[in-house]
Scaffold this motif. Structure first.
Motif, PDB file in Angstrom:
ATOM      1  N   ILE A 102     -16.688  -6.492  49.880  1.00  0.00           N
ATOM      2  CA  ILE A 102     -15.954  -6.378  51.134  1.00  0.00           C
ATOM      3  C   ILE A 102     -16.900  -6.211  52.319  1.00  0.00           C
ATOM      4  O   ILE A 102     -16.714  -6.801  53.374  1.00  0.00           O
ATOM      5  CB  ILE A 102     -14.947  -5.220  51.051  1.00  0.00           C
ATOM      6  CG1 ILE A 102     -13.900  -5.550  49.978  1.00  0.00           C
ATOM      7  CG2 ILE A 102     -14.271  -4.974  52.395  1.00  0.00           C
ATOM      8  CD1 ILE A 102     -12.949  -4.422  49.684  1.00  0.00           C
ATOM      9  N   GLY A 103     -17.940  -5.413  52.141  1.00  0.00           N
ATOM     10  CA  GLY A 103     -18.903  -5.254  53.228  1.00  0.00           C
ATOM     11  C   GLY A 103     -19.691  -6.530  53.483  1.00  0.00           C
ATOM     12  O   GLY A 103     -19.897  -6.930  54.616  1.00  0.00           O
ATOM     13  N   ILE A 149     -24.312  -9.605  54.920  1.00  0.00           N
ATOM     14  CA  ILE A 149     -24.592  -9.939  56.316  1.00  0.00           C
ATOM     15  C   ILE A 149     -24.187  -8.775  57.216  1.00  0.00           C
ATOM     16  O   ILE A 149     -24.818  -8.494  58.231  1.00  0.00           O
ATOM     17  CB  ILE A 149     -23.863 -11.225  56.727  1.00  0.00           C
ATOM     18  CG1 ILE A 149     -24.416 -12.419  55.943  1.00  0.00           C
ATOM     19  CG2 ILE A 149     -24.007 -11.482  58.225  1.00  0.00           C
ATOM     20  CD1 ILE A 149     -25.880 -12.703  56.167  1.00  0.00           C
ATOM     21  N   ASN A 150     -23.138  -8.066  56.827  1.00  0.00           N
ATOM     22  CA  ASN A 150     -22.651  -6.945  57.640  1.00  0.00           C
ATOM     23  C   ASN A 150     -23.307  -5.617  57.299  1.00  0.00           C
ATOM     24  O   ASN A 150     -23.439  -4.750  58.174  1.00  0.00           O
ATOM     25  CB  ASN A 150     -21.131  -6.797  57.475  1.00  0.00           C
ATOM     26  CG  ASN A 150     -20.356  -7.867  58.228  1.00  0.00           C
ATOM     27  OD1 ASN A 150     -20.836  -8.423  59.212  1.00  0.00           O
ATOM     28  ND2 ASN A 150     -19.156  -8.157  57.760  1.00  0.00           N
ATOM     29  N   VAL A 151     -23.675  -5.409  56.025  1.00  0.00           N
ATOM     30  CA  VAL A 151     -24.216  -4.118  55.619  1.00  0.00           C
ATOM     31  C   VAL A 151     -25.504  -4.302  54.830  1.00  0.00           C
ATOM     32  O   VAL A 151     -25.727  -5.351  54.222  1.00  0.00           O
ATOM     33  CB  VAL A 151     -23.193  -3.314  54.776  1.00  0.00           C
ATOM     34  CG1 VAL A 151     -21.937  -3.035  55.577  1.00  0.00           C
ATOM     35  CG2 VAL A 151     -22.866  -4.019  53.466  1.00  0.00           C
ATOM     36  N   GLU A 152     -26.345  -3.278  54.846  1.00  0.00           N
ATOM     37  CA  GLU A 152     -27.581  -3.240  54.068  1.00  0.00           C
ATOM     38  C   GLU A 152     -27.561  -1.980  53.219  1.00  0.00           C
ATOM     39  O   GLU A 152     -27.817  -0.877  53.706  1.00  0.00           O
ATOM     40  CB  GLU A 152     -28.803  -3.254  54.987  1.00  0.00           C
ATOM     41  CG  GLU A 152     -30.127  -3.043  54.266  1.00  0.00           C
ATOM     42  CD  GLU A 152     -30.328  -3.993  53.103  1.00  0.00           C
ATOM     43  OE1 GLU A 152     -30.039  -3.570  51.969  1.00  0.00           O
ATOM     44  OE2 GLU A 152     -30.755  -5.139  53.325  1.00  0.00           O
ATOM     45  N   ILE A 153     -27.219  -2.157  51.937  1.00  0.00           N
ATOM     46  CA  ILE A 153     -27.072  -0.999  51.045  1.00  0.00           C
ATOM     47  C   ILE A 153     -28.156  -0.939  49.977  1.00  0.00           C
ATOM     48  O   ILE A 153     -28.202   0.026  49.205  1.00  0.00           O
ATOM     49  CB  ILE A 153     -25.688  -1.007  50.359  1.00  0.00           C
ATOM     50  CG1 ILE A 153     -25.551  -2.210  49.417  1.00  0.00           C
ATOM     51  CG2 ILE A 153     -24.571  -0.990  51.392  1.00  0.00           C
ATOM     52  CD1 ILE A 153     -24.300  -2.172  48.560  1.00  0.00           C
ATOM     53  N   MET A 154     -29.028  -1.929  49.927  1.00  0.00           N
ATOM     54  CA  MET A 154     -29.955  -2.049  48.807  1.00  0.00           C
ATOM     55  C   MET A 154     -30.829  -0.807  48.633  1.00  0.00           C
ATOM     56  O   MET A 154     -31.119  -0.396  47.506  1.00  0.00           O
ATOM     57  CB  MET A 154     -30.817  -3.286  48.996  1.00  0.00           C
ATOM     58  CG  MET A 154     -31.714  -3.612  47.811  1.00  0.00           C
ATOM     59  SD  MET A 154     -30.783  -3.976  46.296  1.00  0.00           S
ATOM     60  CE  MET A 154     -30.023  -5.534  46.739  1.00  0.00           C
ATOM     61  N   SER A 205     -15.787   4.198  53.132  1.00  0.00           N
ATOM     62  CA  SER A 205     -17.188   3.973  52.780  1.00  0.00           C
ATOM     63  C   SER A 205     -17.789   5.255  52.223  1.00  0.00           C
ATOM     64  O   SER A 205     -17.801   6.281  52.915  1.00  0.00           O
ATOM     65  CB  SER A 205     -17.982   3.520  54.009  1.00  0.00           C
ATOM     66  OG  SER A 205     -17.441   2.321  54.546  1.00  0.00           O
ATOM     67  N   PRO A 206     -18.252   5.228  50.976  1.00  0.00           N
ATOM     68  CA  PRO A 206     -18.859   6.436  50.419  1.00  0.00           C
ATOM     69  C   PRO A 206     -20.182   6.764  51.107  1.00  0.00           C
ATOM     70  O   PRO A 206     -20.824   5.888  51.694  1.00  0.00           O
ATOM     71  CB  PRO A 206     -19.086   6.064  48.951  1.00  0.00           C
ATOM     72  CG  PRO A 206     -19.210   4.571  48.955  1.00  0.00           C
ATOM     73  CD  PRO A 206     -18.279   4.095  50.040  1.00  0.00           C
ATOM     74  N   ASP A 207     -20.592   8.016  51.021  1.00  0.00           N
ATOM     75  CA  ASP A 207     -21.849   8.459  51.623  1.00  0.00           C
ATOM     76  C   ASP A 207     -22.993   8.077  50.678  1.00  0.00           C
ATOM     77  O   ASP A 207     -23.363   8.840  49.780  1.00  0.00           O
ATOM     78  CB  ASP A 207     -21.808   9.968  51.846  1.00  0.00           C
ATOM     79  CG  ASP A 207     -23.012  10.469  52.640  1.00  0.00           C
ATOM     80  OD1 ASP A 207     -24.024   9.747  52.723  1.00  0.00           O
ATOM     81  OD2 ASP A 207     -22.946  11.598  53.164  1.00  0.00           O
ATOM     82  N   ALA A 210     -19.264   2.428  42.718  1.00  0.00           N
ATOM     83  CA  ALA A 210     -18.520   2.588  43.967  1.00  0.00           C
ATOM     84  C   ALA A 210     -18.413   1.248  44.659  1.00  0.00           C
ATOM     85  O   ALA A 210     -19.078   0.270  44.280  1.00  0.00           O
ATOM     86  CB  ALA A 210     -19.211   3.606  44.877  1.00  0.00           C
ATOM     87  N   GLU A 211     -17.565   1.196  45.670  1.00  0.00           N
ATOM     88  CA  GLU A 211     -17.431   0.007  46.521  1.00  0.00           C
ATOM     89  C   GLU A 211     -17.805   0.388  47.947  1.00  0.00           C
ATOM     90  O   GLU A 211     -17.551   1.514  48.375  1.00  0.00           O
ATOM     91  CB  GLU A 211     -15.988  -0.520  46.486  1.00  0.00           C
ATOM     92  CG  GLU A 211     -15.529  -0.946  45.116  1.00  0.00           C
ATOM     93  CD  GLU A 211     -14.040  -1.270  45.060  1.00  0.00           C
ATOM     94  OE1 GLU A 211     -13.597  -1.804  44.036  1.00  0.00           O
ATOM     95  OE2 GLU A 211     -13.322  -0.972  46.047  1.00  0.00           O
ATOM     96  N   PHE A 212     -18.385  -0.581  48.673  1.00  0.00           N
ATOM     97  CA  PHE A 212     -18.763  -0.288  50.059  1.00  0.00           C
ATOM     98  C   PHE A 212     -18.355  -1.465  50.956  1.00  0.00           C
ATOM     99  O   PHE A 212     -19.020  -2.497  50.953  1.00  0.00           O
ATOM    100  CB  PHE A 212     -20.271  -0.059  50.164  1.00  0.00           C
ATOM    101  CG  PHE A 212     -20.672   0.583  51.476  1.00  0.00           C
ATOM    102  CD1 PHE A 212     -20.774   1.950  51.592  1.00  0.00           C
ATOM    103  CD2 PHE A 212     -20.908  -0.189  52.603  1.00  0.00           C
ATOM    104  CE1 PHE A 212     -21.127   2.545  52.796  1.00  0.00           C
ATOM    105  CE2 PHE A 212     -21.247   0.390  53.811  1.00  0.00           C
ATOM    106  CZ  PHE A 212     -21.364   1.770  53.901  1.00  0.00           C
ATOM    107  N   PRO A 213     -17.277  -1.264  51.762  1.00  0.00           N
ATOM    108  CA  PRO A 213     -16.282  -0.192  51.661  1.00  0.00           C
ATOM    109  C   PRO A 213     -15.313  -0.474  50.518  1.00  0.00           C
ATOM    110  O   PRO A 213     -15.400  -1.505  49.860  1.00  0.00           O
ATOM    111  CB  PRO A 213     -15.598  -0.227  53.012  1.00  0.00           C
ATOM    112  CG  PRO A 213     -15.735  -1.645  53.457  1.00  0.00           C
ATOM    113  CD  PRO A 213     -17.030  -2.142  52.914  1.00  0.00           C
ATOM    114  N   SER A 214     -14.365   0.440  50.314  1.00  0.00           N
ATOM    115  CA  SER A 214     -13.493   0.363  49.144  1.00  0.00           C
ATOM    116  C   SER A 214     -12.289  -0.537  49.412  1.00  0.00           C
ATOM    117  O   SER A 214     -11.908  -0.801  50.544  1.00  0.00           O
ATOM    118  CB  SER A 214     -13.021   1.761  48.757  1.00  0.00           C
ATOM    119  OG  SER A 214     -12.181   2.306  49.765  1.00  0.00           O
TER     120      SER A 214
END
Length: 625
Positions: free
Chosen positions: A400-401, A404-409, A377-379, A367-371
């Motif tokens: 794209i996220g 620095i802007n998002v924490e998806i780890m 943005s997927p759940d 997936a991509e976050f966001p796409s």
């Protein structure tokens, strides 16, 4: 204040006069259609293009030399950086019943090189030449495009230099270039009197020292030695023999978000990952491009599954992705389940598939976050729950996220990213990264495979450019966040989403603030850097194709493929990415008239004036229907 600009002509490199530019100027809607249809008016003047789609002139020149030296009648070739990649390419062609052969070519320094030359590291360049019948070139090129594992333009120029040849563009075109439409010779200048629309990092540094590009070089063609000297002196690149140090700096920067600094390459800025362990530089793997990182994420997932003695199941493509991600999952392995909307209904359908599928376990979800391009943005919370229950690997592209802007780890097993985009910003070098979650359930298996199979294919000169460009990425992201927030707020006020109004022609602003904000919020890093923390990319859809075209044609920014540049860059994304499948893309909201914009660092008032003029042109076109 914004830097004065002049338009980049059709087919010119973006940025202008940049020999390793990542984008190409397609300033009008009709130019993009012409490119897709092979119109000679367009392809006949193109100096360059996005590197995975348009093979750089210097690579083509080197390939022509290799074909002349090693090829048989009716053969063409692609150039690859390692034996393993060449074997993968050969196997890919064989899967289509196409025979090919591999020749290894060690390019040594030519006797014609000056003995006093010290600007270039004189290491041997080892090329893997995959030769095949020329009618099969389009299929071989698709391997190059999908995997991103072809040699880089800087590697080709180094090989040409060692052979005593000049880069393509410095002299007459090579035989291959003469045969291929859409490529022409041009001067090989590393600097220009004009920039569009912002100076590169090297120009900014030169200005700070009191020098200008016009003072450094005027209009002469630079030799390889001089251009390298200028980048190291005024661009503040590390010398290429320090590439290992540059790679270490990049890994630390990606692992911990290091702040830019001249000494020690910065200090820790953000923490990636939660739990018992945080991400370390040993968990970061560098690749020559973002698609290369995605391809290898898919590959190591397959190897890890086979190592467990388990049947390899299909992958899942969740949400509408960048086009080559879906093609990788479809062409390698047993295929994929595609959930093109990526919302709650698709999650329910995915869970049903997981409960009932009997063709082997699901291998991995991508997936991509966001796409891209709808910024949905997927759940990730729900996806992680399903992954833990059913045992599949979660791979998310955070280009794209950006971290620095998002924490998806904490929600994923593998994070991939195209460093070519906002991490670099200067649009003059490719790169990609793959990061393992040290707390993920598949960490040990994936780490074992990578330690056994990983090849460092990132070319030294590309590394030093990427290291230099990324030193100020944090401040660029702040400025881009601010600009995109302001621009999209204005555009949203002129859209039908904000309510009815006279002559409104913008249907929707696709931006994380407006596209599935509740799921983006679950991973948004707080406090935000700048306004919103939503990144610099957004898309627009319109009430008519005429309005889309008028908006795009009137827009005064640079126009071409790619995103994440330090300057604003726009494209009719669906036309470029899905021209032969427009109806299919439209099923998932990716309309033919969609315009994608990557916001840069220009002065806010200048940006506002650009978009106001474009909205006016679009509304006038809508009123004429």
């Amino acid at each position: 204040m914004a830097v004065a600009t002049r338009p980049i002509p059709l087919g010119g490199s973006v940025p202008a006069d940049t020999p390793h530019a990542i984008s190409v100027s397609l300033p009008k809607w009709a130019d993009n259609v012409g490119y897709e249809e092979g119109d000679k008016r367009v392809v006949g003047v193109m100096e360059t293009g996005y590197p995975r789609f348009f093979i750089h002139r210097s690579i083509q020149k080197l390939a022509a030399l290799c074909e002349a030296k090693f090829g048989r009648d009716n053969e063409r070739c692609i150039l690859l950086p390692s034996q393993r990649v060449a074997r993968e390419a050969k196997a890919f062609l064989a899967s289509q019943t196409i025979s090919s052969r591999i020749v290894e070519f060690a390019v040594c320094p030519s006797q014609s090189l000056p003995s006093s030359s010290t600007s270039h590291n004189m290491d041997i360049i080892e090329l893997q030449i995959l030769l095949f019948d020329k009618e099969n070139f389009p299929l071989a090129k698709s391997f190059w495009q999908h995997t991103g594992d072809g040699i880089s333009s800087r590697m080709a120029e180094k090989a040409l230099y060692l052979l005593g040849e000049t880069p393509a563009g410095s002299t007459a075109a090579s035989p291959t270039l003469d045969k291929d439409p859409g490529i022409r010779s041009s001067r090989n200048r590393h600097y220009s009197r004009y920039t569009t629309p912002l100076p590169s990092t090297s120009q900014q540094n030169a200005q700070q020292t009191g020098s200008t590009d016009d003072q450094i070089v005027e209009e002469e063609n630079l030799t390889a030695e001089l251009s390298t000297y200028l980048e190291e002196r005024y661009g503040r690149n590390l010398p290429t023999f320090n590439a290992p140090l540059a790679k270490q700096a990049l890994k630390r920067r990606i692992a911990g978000g290091l702040l830019p600094s001249d000494e020690g390459f910065g200090s820790a800025d953000v923490t990636r990952g939660k739990g018992n362990s945080i991400v370390k530089e040993e968990d970061v793997y560098l690749y020559p491009g973002g698609m290369s990182a995605i391809w290898h994420a898919h590959d190591i997932s397959r190897i890890a599954r086979r190592a467990k003695g388990e049947k390899e199941g299909k992958s899942v493509c969740f949400g509408f992705p960048y086009t080559d991600t879906y093609k990788i999952l479809s062409k390698w392995g047993p295929g994929c389940h595609f959930y093109g909307h990526g919302g709650a209904e698709d999650l329910a359908a995915l869970e049903k598939t997981l409960e009932t599928q009997n063709d082997g376990k699901i291998l991995a979800l991508f997936a991509e976050f966001p796409s891209n391009p709808l910024l949905r943005s997927p759940d990730l919370v729900r996806i992680r729950e399903l992954a833990d229950r059913y045992g599949f690997i979660v791979v998310v592209d955070e280009t794209i996220g950006n971290f620095i802007n998002v924490e998806i780890m904490e929600y994923v097993d593998i994070v991939v990213s195209s460093l070519t985009k906002i991490f670099s910003g200067d649009s003059n070098v490719m790169g990609g990264s793959l990061v393992l979650n040290p707390n993920g359930p598949h960490y040990d298996a994936l780490k074992f495979v990578l330690d056994e199979c990983y090849e460092d294919l990132y070319f030294a000169e590309d590394v030093v450019y990427m290291e230099r460009n990324s030193r100020n990425y944090r401040e660029r992201i702040r400025r881009v966040n601010d600009n995109a927030y302001d621009v999209t707020e204005y555009l949203h006020s002129r859209s039908l989403d904000s309510g009815p109004g006279d002559n409104k022609v913008i249907k929707k602003v696709w931006y994380p603030r407006y596209s599935s904000p509740e799921t983006y919020e679950k991973a948004r890093r707080l406090p935000t850097l700048g306004k919103g923390g939503y990144g610099g990319l957004f898309s627009l859809t319109f009430t008519s194709l005429e309005a889309s075209q008028a908006f795009f044609d009137a827009l005064q920014c640079a126009k071409g493929p790619s995103l994440g540049t330090s300057f604003t860059l726009a494209s009719p994304y669906t036309i470029l990415a899905h021209y032969l499948e427009l109806d299919w893309a439209a099923q998932f909201g990716v309309e033919a008239g969609l315009v994608r914009i990557s916001v840069g660092q220009e002065d806010g008032q200048v940006l506002r004036s650009w978009f106001e003029a474009s909205v006016k042109a679009a509304e006038e076109a809508g009123a004429r229907r």
